[in-house]
Design an enzyme around this catalytic site. Structure first.
Site, PDB file in Angstrom:
ATOM      1  N   HIS A 128     -14.385 -10.892   6.160  1.00 52.10           N
ATOM      2  CA  HIS A 128     -14.168 -12.080   6.993  1.00 52.10           C
ATOM      3  C   HIS A 128     -15.351 -12.302   7.912  1.00 52.10           C
ATOM      4  CE1 HIS A 128     -12.742 -14.227  10.600  1.00 52.10           C
ATOM      5  NE2 HIS A 128     -12.094 -14.947   9.716  1.00 52.10           N
TER       6      HIS A 128
ATOM      7  N   ASP B 292       0.907 -19.322  10.394  1.00 53.04           N
ATOM      8  CA  ASP B 292      -0.422 -19.371  10.998  1.00 53.04           C
ATOM      9  C   ASP B 292      -0.988 -20.779  10.953  1.00 53.04           C
ATOM     10  OD1 ASP B 292      -2.981 -18.174  12.001  1.00 53.04           O
ATOM     11  OD2 ASP B 292      -3.685 -19.011  10.096  1.00 53.04           O
TER      12      ASP B 292
ATOM     13  N   ARG C  41      -2.353 -24.643  18.446  1.00 52.37           N
ATOM     14  CA  ARG C  41      -3.328 -24.089  19.385  1.00 52.37           C
ATOM     15  C   ARG C  41      -4.518 -25.027  19.526  1.00 52.37           C
ATOM     16  NH1 ARG C  41      -4.816 -18.845  16.658  1.00 52.37           N
ATOM     17  NH2 ARG C  41      -6.366 -18.720  18.321  1.00 52.37           N
TER      18      ARG C  41
ATOM     19  N   SER D   8      -4.168 -14.170  13.748  1.00 51.44           N
ATOM     20  CA  SER D   8      -4.412 -15.209  12.750  1.00 51.44           C
ATOM     21  C   SER D   8      -5.271 -14.664  11.605  1.00 51.44           C
ATOM     22  CB  SER D   8      -5.104 -16.402  13.426  1.00 51.44           C
ATOM     23  OG  SER D   8      -5.481 -17.362  12.473  1.00 51.44           O
TER      24      SER D   8
ATOM     25  N   LYS E 109      -3.725 -13.230   7.595  1.00 53.59           N
ATOM     26  CA  LYS E 109      -4.170 -13.820   6.335  1.00 53.59           C
ATOM     27  C   LYS E 109      -4.726 -12.762   5.382  1.00 53.59           C
ATOM     28  CE  LYS E 109      -6.292 -17.037   8.734  1.00 53.59           C
ATOM     29  NZ  LYS E 109      -6.922 -18.246   9.279  1.00 53.59           N
TER      30      LYS E 109
END
Lengths: 437, 437
Positions: free
Chosen positions: A88, A167, A174, A189, A193
């Site tokens: 990520h 999410d 948000r 979050s 995932k």
């Protein structure tokens, strides 16, 4: 008074306390099924953004979010004890790492199931870059995604709407309520995932600097530590790098031109040293958390690149997702080229990554995916007045505007390390496809 | 991005900053017309509950709320330079002050336009007490309310839905999202209703103690100062008292039995000394902010009580609102009487106002408006084992349960002043029917 429990929960968070697992589950379940009103979730998000959450709360929220949707599994790999890795990035400019690291790690024997995102603000998105290759699709079904990872060891796809629907809902809320910047909400979050995508091990590349969502190394380090500790609570091996985003990462900034840069890197035509440093740092961690012995990591990586195996794996990925070897081989930048020139002599002391990211987006909007910016003078480079700082490919942004994103000063700037910090999980956590141990 | 301004406003409050007048107006206008989503208002309320608001922000919010609905005016009084006064209590147990103070101040020549509320939680509501008198209505139209104040100098009515609709909407949201306790939000809610009701001068009776929403004198004082400063910004003369709510205020706790106590007080049949102290403190401030010269305040008050003028004014109010002199004269408590007895000898050191308030509510629910509790041994009273602490009127709550709300100890407790603090506006603000000067 049916929602007395909810008001009490909001009061606890308002006053800086912590909620238990059952309450987090009840809130997220209720938000998804509509029995908890969005206004209460918005108030909760604001309380969390101001007061924070402890790690147990972040884990409870993460688990509740994972359970809101499907969870992928790779039985053909897990039954052989093979760990599936995901990677990520918190988002940057000129960050071509994923397009290279995914096939490279796969070619080293570590399967990668990469769920990726779109461009957000001034930062690029891996999906957009991959889709610039003619024919390539990223909207794989969960079954096709799993089969591809099990088959050729890698896939890069958009997250299915059936993974972590909570999410999606919470992030949109948000975004509207000014509660995006919260370490706990960001970490839950991201990790939810990755857990839902079935990853056994995760490498987080957390960007820090003026071109990143985290402006300082301290903030990025705090998020990195939370991410690694959170992943460990779910039995996932994890590492996090805090890497520099004061200036664009690679030389190419755009969508398709970053795919060209990735192709050139894998094929060995051109390897920007700064991009290479980032790629090796990330791939080495992917191999480490994937279970490769320390002494094999560097040799395997070099061999996969040198033998052409990594490039072949990239071609296989493109073919599996609708493209062809020919389209990969023939990728090239496309558009009128102009040069952004230095207005004075000296050293490049700064490159405004936000400006470059936004200019590249405008060039792509006007000229298609193979327009963009190629930086030739990185921070620290000595230049003379009139020398080229960057190439502008395409129309719509004057080269002089691009040049204005560069600062040229009298003295060479102090060197900044590309990877400022590294956070690794202390103990080798047991791989697990279940939720928290 | 249409709501970029709103997200930025939320970010500012999240980070502890202040919003300008125009932004508060835009938020409240948008909330009422539906263009600002409730989730954003909920997040804002939470940010405010945690971070606070400065006085300029509270005033801007108050003004935006006032403008969301109708504003009453009393032209027949204002053209003669007569100030209309309102009186607000933050809510307590056995707080019969309004039923006495409103006709008493009117009988002293100071018109009172009292907009009142219902019982909330363990605390009583003036409307419920007044409506216990057969025939009396409190749902006056704005026109009827104004005409009654202009005619007989006093009215006690429910707030029309057309006054400050934004407050109704915002209060309901705060109640659901755990954001009720916020000095700024409480002050703007209270003052906006008083301004919209057309009051030129206001007395705030802010309760402090275990039976009140503000637990400590410090919190109540902070709210008092905000209320007076806020009213002054709108050109309203104001005073605030911080008064004790560690134990019930009057001897009677219920609905109709508090109306009986008020009638008895006005008629001179029975005047609980503690209730008398509270009534004189409030009425004296009402006269002061209403423009009566200092040296006239006490004599006028005593004269209005002694001459029967205050009682006559109460009867006029009841008649104007649908009741009759006979029903007032014949009001009496109603129900089987049992006695709550002291289990030991000593001094009453505490009376749990929350428990007494809830027990009285149960007695009324079971036995009608003239059931309830009459306290005979106040805090500080010496008692012997088996002596009566309180009378229970009605069925449904055992007398022993009521006795358990009393603490009897060995030593007499330290005396607490009934009025702990008084806050007055420093300068004589100019009366005004306009909004902020």
């Amino acid at each position: 008074m049916q929602d007395g429990w909810l008001r009490r929960a909001l009061e606890v968070k308002r006053d800086g306390g912590a909620l238990d697992d059952a309450t987090w589950t009840r809130i997220i379940d209720g938000y998804v099924d509509g029995s908890v009103e969005e206004a209460c979730v918005a108030a909760l998000a604001m309380a969390v953004a101001i007061r924070g959450m402890d790690l147990a709360e972040i884990a409870a929220l993460t688990e509740a979010m994972v359970r809101s949707g499907d969870v992928l599994a790779y039985p053909r790999l897990s039954e052989r004890g093979v760990r599936v890795v995901d990677k990520h990035s918190s988002g940057g400019v000129g960050d071509t790492v994923s397009l290279v690291a995914v096939p490279l790690a796969a070619a080293c024997g570590v399967p990668v199931a990469k769920l990726s995102g779109r461009a957000l603000g001034h930062t690029g998105g891996t999906l957009d870059k991959l889709e610039a290759i003619p024919g390539v699709r990223t909207d794989l079904s969960p079954a096709a995604f799993v089969a591809q990872v099990e088959g050729i060891g890698c896939a890069i796809a958009a997250q299915s709407a059936r993974l972590v629907p909570a999410d999606r809902q919470l992030y949109a809320l948000r975004d509207r309520t000014g509660t995006v910047p919260s370490t706990g909400l960001i970490a839950s979050s991201i990790v939810s995932k990755k857990i839902a995508g079935g990853a056994d091990a995760i490498v987080f590349d957390v960007k820090a600097g003026r071109g990143a969502f985290m402006r300082t190394v301290e903030d990025a380090l705090a998020l990195s530590e939370t991410l690694v500790r959170l992943a460990a609570r779910f039995g996932r091996r994890a590492s996090a790098l805090v890497s520099d985003m004061e200036e664009p990462l690679g030389a190419a900034v755009g969508t398709g031109i970053e795919a060209v840069e990735a192709r050139d890197f894998l094929r060995g035509d051109d390897r920007d040293p700064r991009l290479a440093e980032a790629i090796f740092a990330v791939v080495h961690e992917m191999l480490r958390v994937g279970g490769v012995a320390d002494e094999e990591i560097a040799p395997r990586t070099l061999d996969a690149l040198g033998s052409g195996a990594a490039y072949e794996r990239f071609v296989q990925l493109v073919e599996a997702q609708g493209g062809s070897r020919t389209t990969v081989d023939e990728l090239s930048v496309d558009g009128r080229r102009t040069s952004a020139l230095a207005g004075r002599s000296g050293f490049v002391t700064a490159i405004d990554a936000v400006a470059i990211g936004e200019q590249a987006r405008e060039l792509v909007a006007a000229g298609g995916p193979f327009a963009g910016i190629r930086i030739t003078a990185r921070v620290g480079t000595p230049v003379r007045a009139g020398e080229v700082l960057a190439e502008c490919i395409g129309d719509g942004v004057p080269a002089a505007t691009i040049a204005a994103a560069f600062t040229v000063g009298d003295a060479a700037p102090a060197a900044r390390p590309l990877v400022a910090k590294m956070v690794r999980d202390a103990q080798a956590a047991v791989p697990s496809n279940g939720l928290r141990s």
